[in-house]
Design an enzyme around this catalytic site. Sequence first.
Site, short mmCIF file in Angstrom:
data_model
loop_
_atom_site.label_atom_id
_atom_site.label_comp_id
_atom_site.label_asym_id
_atom_site.label_seq_id
_atom_site.Cartn_x
_atom_site.Cartn_y
_atom_site.Cartn_z
N CYS A 68 -14.42 5.59 -7.64
CA CYS A 68 -14.51 4.40 -8.50
C CYS A 68 -15.89 3.75 -8.50
CB CYS A 68 -13.45 3.37 -8.10
SG CYS A 68 -11.79 4.05 -8.04
N HIS A 102 -15.57 -3.15 -10.89
CA HIS A 102 -14.61 -2.07 -11.08
C HIS A 102 -13.23 -2.67 -11.34
CE1 HIS A 102 -11.99 1.24 -10.53
NE2 HIS A 102 -11.62 0.92 -9.30
N ASN A 122 -6.41 1.09 -13.86
CA ASN A 122 -7.59 1.52 -13.11
C ASN A 122 -8.02 2.90 -13.63
OD1 ASN A 122 -9.41 2.46 -11.21
ND2 ASN A 122 -8.27 1.67 -9.44
N1 ACO Z 1 7.14 -1.49 -8.01
C1 ACO Z 1 7.96 -2.19 -7.22
N2 ACO Z 1 7.80 -2.30 -5.89
C2 ACO Z 1 6.75 -1.65 -5.37
C3 ACO Z 1 5.84 -0.89 -6.14
C4 ACO Z 1 6.09 -0.83 -7.51
N3 ACO Z 1 5.29 -0.13 -8.35
N4 ACO Z 1 4.91 -0.38 -5.31
C5 ACO Z 1 5.18 -0.79 -4.08
N5 ACO Z 1 6.31 -1.57 -4.10
C6 ACO Z 1 6.98 -2.23 -3.01
C7 ACO Z 1 6.68 -1.60 -1.65
O1 ACO Z 1 7.49 -0.46 -1.44
C8 ACO Z 1 7.01 -2.72 -0.72
O2 ACO Z 1 8.42 -2.76 -0.57
P1 ACO Z 1 9.08 -3.16 0.86
O3 ACO Z 1 8.59 -4.55 1.15
O4 ACO Z 1 10.54 -3.04 0.59
O5 ACO Z 1 8.53 -2.14 1.81
C9 ACO Z 1 6.60 -3.98 -1.52
O6 ACO Z 1 6.50 -3.56 -2.89
C10 ACO Z 1 5.28 -4.54 -1.09
O7 ACO Z 1 4.37 -3.47 -0.95
P2 ACO Z 1 2.85 -3.74 -0.63
O8 ACO Z 1 2.15 -2.43 -0.54
O9 ACO Z 1 2.78 -4.66 0.54
O10 ACO Z 1 2.43 -4.53 -1.94
P3 ACO Z 1 1.07 -5.19 -2.25
O11 ACO Z 1 1.25 -6.62 -2.58
O12 ACO Z 1 0.03 -4.84 -1.22
O13 ACO Z 1 0.67 -4.47 -3.60
C11 ACO Z 1 -0.81 -2.77 -4.34
C12 ACO Z 1 0.47 -3.08 -3.63
C13 ACO Z 1 -0.69 -3.25 -5.78
C14 ACO Z 1 -1.06 -1.27 -4.35
C15 ACO Z 1 -1.96 -3.51 -3.64
O14 ACO Z 1 -1.97 -3.24 -2.26
C16 ACO Z 1 -3.28 -3.16 -4.20
O15 ACO Z 1 -3.57 -3.45 -5.35
N6 ACO Z 1 -4.16 -2.56 -3.41
C17 ACO Z 1 -5.44 -2.17 -3.87
C18 ACO Z 1 -5.32 -0.78 -4.28
C19 ACO Z 1 -6.15 -0.41 -5.46
O16 ACO Z 1 -6.45 -1.17 -6.35
N7 ACO Z 1 -6.52 0.83 -5.44
C20 ACO Z 1 -7.23 1.39 -6.51
C21 ACO Z 1 -8.01 2.52 -6.05
S1 ACO Z 1 -9.29 2.01 -5.05
C22 ACO Z 1 -10.19 1.14 -5.94
O17 ACO Z 1 -10.18 1.28 -7.13
C23 ACO Z 1 -10.98 0.16 -5.24
#
Ligand code: ACO
Length: 322
Positions: free
Chosen positions: A116, A249, A279
């Site tokens: 990214c 990004h 993304n």
């Molecule tokens: N729909 C519904 N529930 C979901 C989903 C979904 N698509 N995905 C995860 N969950 C659930 C999980 O299973 C978890 O359930 P549980 O509590 O029963 O175990 C709950 O939601 C919370 O999960 P978390 O991982 O704690 O959720 P979080 O608030 O951290 O959000 C996310 C997840 C959106 C991936 C976040 O961590 C994030 O945006 N991280 C950054 C990642 C990113 O942007 N990466 C891109 C590539 S790297 C880059 O570009 C920089």
Amino acid sequence: MIHTRISGTGSYLPGEPVDNASLIAKHQIDSSDDWIVERTGIRQRHLAAAGVTSSDLALEASRRALDAAGRLPADVDLIIVATSTPDYVFPSAAALLQSKLGIINGAAAFDVQAVCSGFVYALNIAEKFIRSGSHKCALVVGAEVFSRILDWKERGTCVLFGDGAGAVVLEAADKPGLLASAFHADGSHHGILSVPGQVCGGVVTGDPFLRMDGQAVFKFAVKVLADVAHEVLAAAGMTADQVDWLIPHQANVRILQATAKRLHLPPEKCVVTVAEHGNTSAASIPLALDTAVRDGRIRRGQNLLLEGVGGGFTWGATLLEY
Ligand code: ACO
């Protein structure tokens, strides 16, 4: 002294947008539009049709950037494509793009793989080529088909990404231009975001899908995006209040908001397009840049701060006068 300047921008998103509800229904994902919008800000993404490759998307974005710059393909003497989803193992997407543009002048062409952060890396590399005097007119592209490396059974990743391309023409100029740049990597964090597979002996070995520890990525991204922004501002002798537009990004709206907050920038100074295309990895910064140039928000003479972070981990920023 030779300076560099962006003379034109372009972008391209394939096909019709696929909203969250349609994606969930198509792949039977245990998720909801509310969850995706609340946690990521993403409302829709574009997905390339079967057989459409990164160099195809790059071609459309490049044509638009060349038009905007008033340049012909024959004017280009350097092509750099940032991609982690190239058409082939080799040749590079950049070489294929050169061929599709009909460039027969021997322009140098290669890919940059910094996930990214790839576009910021590529822009910085092109700048160094031009400032050295070896090249004059570079096509710098971010192009991705991340839909090809998603595991549709993994709801924590498959709802986040989309396909697309963005491009700029970067040219030698009498006055800046690009004011300051920085780019970094720390490979010790490779485990929190990777596609840990490879082709070997005609079969895929390891895991061919994107795997991510979302919370670890989130924390790392917010920290380094703020750090590298401060680094380039200091290098240019400028302060954050002199930035007209922050173009990070486009990973997640919460990362973008947290980054603007750490820089004490009002949210309305941050270009946010992630809702429209998810993304798109290396394509996201030039996509956001082109969107804000074409809708009239970004004007000549304004100061732009472009910054990215991605797998590796890699991160980088460029401060420029548009
Ligand atoms: N729909 C519904 N529930 C979901 C989903 C979904 N698509 N995905 C995860 N969950 C659930 C999980 O299973 C978890 O359930 P549980 O509590 O029963 O175990 C709950 O939601 C919370 O999960 P978390 O991982 O704690 O959720 P979080 O608030 O951290 O959000 C996310 C997840 C959106 C991936 C976040 O961590 C994030 O945006 N991280 C950054 C990642 C990113 O942007 N990466 C891109 C590539 S790297 C880059 O570009 C920089």
